[in-house]
Write an enzyme that holds these catalytic residues in place. Structure first.
Site, PDB file in Angstrom:
ATOM      1  N   ASP A 331      57.230 -74.232 -67.496  1.00  0.00           N
ATOM      2  CA  ASP A 331      56.804 -75.329 -68.342  1.00  0.00           C
ATOM      3  C   ASP A 331      57.450 -75.071 -69.710  1.00  0.00           C
ATOM      4  OD1 ASP A 331      55.043 -77.286 -69.642  1.00  0.00           O
ATOM      5  OD2 ASP A 331      54.048 -75.509 -70.443  1.00  0.00           O
ATOM      6  N   ASP A 528      50.996 -73.438 -68.997  1.00  0.00           N
ATOM      7  CA  ASP A 528      49.841 -73.156 -69.845  1.00  0.00           C
ATOM      8  C   ASP A 528      48.857 -74.308 -69.949  1.00  0.00           C
ATOM      9  OD1 ASP A 528      51.708 -74.750 -71.295  1.00  0.00           O
ATOM     10  OD2 ASP A 528      50.526 -74.361 -73.090  1.00  0.00           O
ATOM     11  N   ASP A 532      49.681 -78.779 -66.523  1.00  0.00           N
ATOM     12  CA  ASP A 532      50.377 -77.931 -65.551  1.00  0.00           C
ATOM     13  C   ASP A 532      49.498 -77.580 -64.354  1.00  0.00           C
ATOM     14  OD1 ASP A 532      52.715 -77.691 -67.137  1.00  0.00           O
ATOM     15  OD2 ASP A 532      51.671 -76.253 -68.400  1.00  0.00           O
TER      16      ASP A 532
HETATM   17  P1  ADP Z   1      54.934 -79.854 -71.543  1.00  0.00           P
HETATM   18  O1  ADP Z   1      55.138 -80.212 -70.140  1.00  0.00           O
HETATM   19  O2  ADP Z   1      56.238 -79.596 -72.249  1.00  0.00           O
HETATM   20  O3  ADP Z   1      53.988 -78.704 -71.748  1.00  0.00           O
HETATM   21  P2  ADP Z   1      53.029 -82.073 -71.894  1.00  0.00           P
HETATM   22  O4  ADP Z   1      53.149 -82.585 -70.508  1.00  0.00           O
HETATM   23  O5  ADP Z   1      51.746 -81.436 -72.277  1.00  0.00           O
HETATM   24  O6  ADP Z   1      54.274 -81.154 -72.295  1.00  0.00           O
HETATM   25  O7  ADP Z   1      53.265 -83.304 -72.858  1.00  0.00           O
HETATM   26  C1  ADP Z   1      54.324 -84.160 -72.598  1.00  0.00           C
HETATM   27  C2  ADP Z   1      54.509 -85.143 -73.715  1.00  0.00           C
HETATM   28  O8  ADP Z   1      53.375 -86.008 -73.766  1.00  0.00           O
HETATM   29  C3  ADP Z   1      54.600 -84.494 -75.060  1.00  0.00           C
HETATM   30  O9  ADP Z   1      55.918 -84.131 -75.374  1.00  0.00           O
HETATM   31  C4  ADP Z   1      54.082 -85.607 -75.952  1.00  0.00           C
HETATM   32  O10 ADP Z   1      55.105 -86.519 -76.208  1.00  0.00           O
HETATM   33  C5  ADP Z   1      53.028 -86.272 -75.097  1.00  0.00           C
HETATM   34  N1  ADP Z   1      51.693 -85.760 -75.348  1.00  0.00           N
HETATM   35  C6  ADP Z   1      50.899 -85.060 -74.505  1.00  0.00           C
HETATM   36  N2  ADP Z   1      49.723 -84.776 -75.075  1.00  0.00           N
HETATM   37  C7  ADP Z   1      49.777 -85.250 -76.326  1.00  0.00           C
HETATM   38  C8  ADP Z   1      48.894 -85.254 -77.438  1.00  0.00           C
HETATM   39  N3  ADP Z   1      47.673 -84.675 -77.400  1.00  0.00           N
HETATM   40  N4  ADP Z   1      49.297 -85.841 -78.557  1.00  0.00           N
HETATM   41  C9  ADP Z   1      50.502 -86.428 -78.634  1.00  0.00           C
HETATM   42  N5  ADP Z   1      51.367 -86.457 -77.635  1.00  0.00           N
HETATM   43  C10 ADP Z   1      51.040 -85.891 -76.498  1.00  0.00           C
HETATM   44 MG    MG Z   2      52.695 -76.741 -71.671  1.00  0.00          MG
END
Ligand code: ADP
Ligand code: MG
Length: 641
Positions: A331, A528, A532
């Site tokens: 991730d 994390d 995920d």
């Molecule tokens: P990663 O897979 O890199 O850990 P996430 O799946 O958690 O990222 O988030 C993907 C995208 O969704 C982020 O890059 C953001 O654009 C958006 N996002 C997710 N949660 C939030 C939040 N709490 N506030 C703002 N944007 C969010």
């Molecule tokens: Mg993450």
């Protein structure tokens, strides 16, 4: 604990003598040696007899007892056979051989007990690193992270998405689905809203709850993020390994052969004494003691060793499978990166009289109940700018997309650009993303009001870990991220990852894992976030980050990297491979020893003492070989340091 601190040694490593099996084996050995000396020096016969009896009792009572108990459940225990063999040996005048059997046999039991004890020690010390915490809400909604044990009845706590509920209490605000499987065993999450009771140790879903503490925490049992799963300090639950499954049938077949070897010659007029001796010798050398001991001690020792270096592996099966990994999926946010992003850019769309401080405080208000690293960054940015963070109502988190809430009477969304179509703000987003930012769009009352650009740093040594994993698995890891492709590519390139799958929703991450598995890959996912969790559960092996990770990710995973040190991942795979090699060595050695001894006994003549020494000697060698995995050297070798 601070990042980069030395790996913790177990808080209270138990000395060898703390293990009861070691004490009993020690006593049996001393009694045996004394009996031997008494005999050799021509002492009174009674003295040797008493000493040998002490040896039989101290080394044999425990396996005899547990063997009889197993028999009551219609399970044939190899340990029991050994005790019977020793008693028969004594009955036909081979008291010394029987005692030797007991001594070595107790010793091999003690070796296994030591491996188990070490595993418990390391698991316990890992758990003590992570006392359960809760977010207490003070006057004017100030948040304070406190030890759950310090909460008092009537305190108000905030439970974020994916967080484990730290207390027994009543929901006073919010709605969410709560997974109560740890308490009720009920697999489906239960919807909780105002007035519902929630329980300590259950797992919150995607909503946010405010909970009024109902019971003092001291009166309930502590249920931590990992203890609730398969491993606890007092029970290392181990699904049956292959060897254990065949043990039963083998033992029954062996008894049948022993009886045949005894009864058939007798029927043809052989002498009782010689026939019994031969049958007993057969039973001893054919017993699968060494085979049984071949697998568990190396795997348990490897788990203990990993535990001392900050990796909690939840079962022996996971340790066994780890080395088979062919593809690693990372991730991004919080795993490959530190997970402490900063707001680097605030861009206004313009119009509506919106200014930067208002935009930022509205966004921070909507994000405050969220557990997401981006949310923490936005709240921190508002606080740094000296802004008041207004309270949010009707908060809703959509994992992998963003959040929405009512803030100061306005409907505010903070989310990834794709959700919004991103036409009006498309250029701003593209510019930010091309320069490596994660762009989130702030929408106020249905209109895009601004874009925030956030940056996160790669974890130190991430590139080295990626390279080490590529070398171990034969394939460069894959990046699975919910973030945008442009920023993800830039970051991935810095670590040497080129297979980047971006803009994935949680179910897309899971689908990506299934797709890789469909191509025959054995997939290890490391992540994390709440987003995920589905991928971690779908993977052959899921690994969660312990510090930045959400409780949901940790409970979905098979292993937890407690201090978020990515370098432990290649070491873990190396250690697993080492453990497997030791298991194979052990099995080959044990099977060879049994085959040779049985062949000699059946085809020629095998004196009982040689049979006992050969059989039990090989058992102890196998046991000791497994304990090698406990050494600091084994870890250094696996980690390549
Ligand atoms: P990663 O897979 O890199 O850990 P996430 O799946 O958690 O990222 O988030 C993907 C995208 O969704 C982020 O890059 C953001 O654009 C958006 N996002 C997710 N949660 C939030 C939040 N709490 N506030 C703002 N944007 C969010
Ligand atoms: Mg993450």
């Amino acid at each position: 604990m601070t990042a980069g601190s030395r790996p913790a040694e177990p808080a209270h490593p138990s000395g060898l003598l703390v293990v009861a099996e070691v004490r009993w084996a020690g006593l049996a050995t001393v009694a045996f040696l004394a009996g031997l000396a008494a005999r050799a020096l021509g002492g009174p016969v009674v003295l040797a007899w008493v000493l040998f009896s002490i040896c039989y009792l101290s080394g044999g009572w425990e396996p005899a007892l547990s063997g009889v108990r197993a028999l009551q459940r219609k399970i044939l225990d190899v340990d029991l056979l050994m005790v019977v063999a020793a008693l028969v040996a004594a009955a036909i005048g081979q008291q010394l051989d029987g005692a030797l059997l007991i001594v070595i046999f107790a010793t091999s039991g003690a070796l296994e007990a030591v491996a188990t004890q070490r595993t418990r020690d390391s698991v316990r010390s890992l758990l003590s690193l992570a006392p359960e915490q809760a977010t207490r809400l003070g006057a004017d909604d100030r948040e304070e992270v406190v030890d759950a044990a310090l909460l008092a009845v009537g305190d108000l706590v905030l439970v974020r998405p994916g967080e484990r509920v730290g207390v027994d209490g009543l929901v006073v605000e919010g709605t969410s689905e709560v997974d109560q499987a740890t308490i009720t065993g009920e697999p489906l999450p239960v919807t909780k809203d105002i007035g519902a009771e929630v329980f300590a140790g259950t797992l919150n879903g995607t909503g946010v709850l405010r909970v009024r503490v109902l019971r003092a925490t001291l009166t309930r049992s502590w249920v931590g993020p990992v203890r609730a799963s398969t491993v606890g300090p007092d029970r290392v639950v181990i699904p049956k390994l292959f060897v254990e499954r065949v043990e039963q049938r083998y033992s029954v077949a062996m008894i049948a052969c022993t009886l045949a070897l005894f009864l058939v010659p007798l029927a043809f007029g052989a002498t009782l004494q010689a026939t019994l001796l031969r049958a007993m010798t057969f039973m001893i050398v054919a017993s699968p003691c060494a085979v049984v001991l071949a697998t568990m001690p190396p795997l348990l020792s490897a788990i203990a060793n990993a535990g001392r270096h900050g990796v909690l592996v939840k079962s022996a099966v996971v340790m066994e499978r780890m080395a088979q990994t062919t593809t690693i999926c990372f991730d991004k946010t919080g795993t490959l990166t530190e997970g402490t992003p900063r707001v680097a850019e605030v861009r206004l769309v313009g119009g509506d009289g919106m200014d930067e401080p208002t935009l930022l405080s509205l966004a921070a208000g909507a994000e405050r109940p969220s557990e997401h690293p981006l949310a923490r960054a936005i709240v921190a940015a508002a606080a740094e700018a000296g802004l008041v963070v207004p309270p949010a109502q009707a908060f809703l988190a959509i994992p992998g997309r963003g959040v929405e809430a009512l803030v100061m009477g306005r409907s505010v969304q903070v989310s990834r650009p794709a959700v919004l179509g991103a036409c009006a703000v498309g250029e701003m987003v593209a510019a930010l993303e091309s320069s490596g930012h994660t762009a989130v769009v702030v929408t106020v009352d249905g209109k895009a009001a601004g874009v925030l650009g956030l940056t996160d740093r790669l974890r130190e040594g991430a590139g080295d870990s990626v390279a080490a994993l590529a070398a171990l698995t034969g394939r460069v890891p894959v990046l699975l991220t919910g973030d945008n492709a442009r920023a993800a590519r830039l970051l991935a390139a810095a670590t040497g990852i080129s297979d980047v799958r971006a803009a994935l929703l949680p179910e897309d991450k899971m689908a990506a894992v299934h797709e890789l598995q469909g191509d025959g890959a054995i997939v290890t996912v490391i992540g994390d976030g709440v987003n995920d969790a589905p991928a971690l559960a779908a993977a052959d092996i899921g690994v969660a980050m312990g510090r930045s990770g959400s409780d949901l990710a940790m409970s979905s995973a098979d292993a937890v990297i407690i201090r978020d040190d990515l370098a432990t991942l290649p070491a873990l795979i190396g250690l697993s491979a080492h453990a497997k090699r030791v298991v194979v060595q052990n099995l080959v050695f044990a099977v060879t020893a049994i085959t040779v001894l049985v062949a000699i006994d059946l085809l020629g003549k095998l004196p009982l003492p040689i049979g006992v020494a050969g059989h039990e000697g090989s058992t102890v060698i196998v046991g000791l070989n497994g304990l090698r995995l406990l050494s600091a050297r084994a870890w250094r070798r696996a980690a390549g340091i």
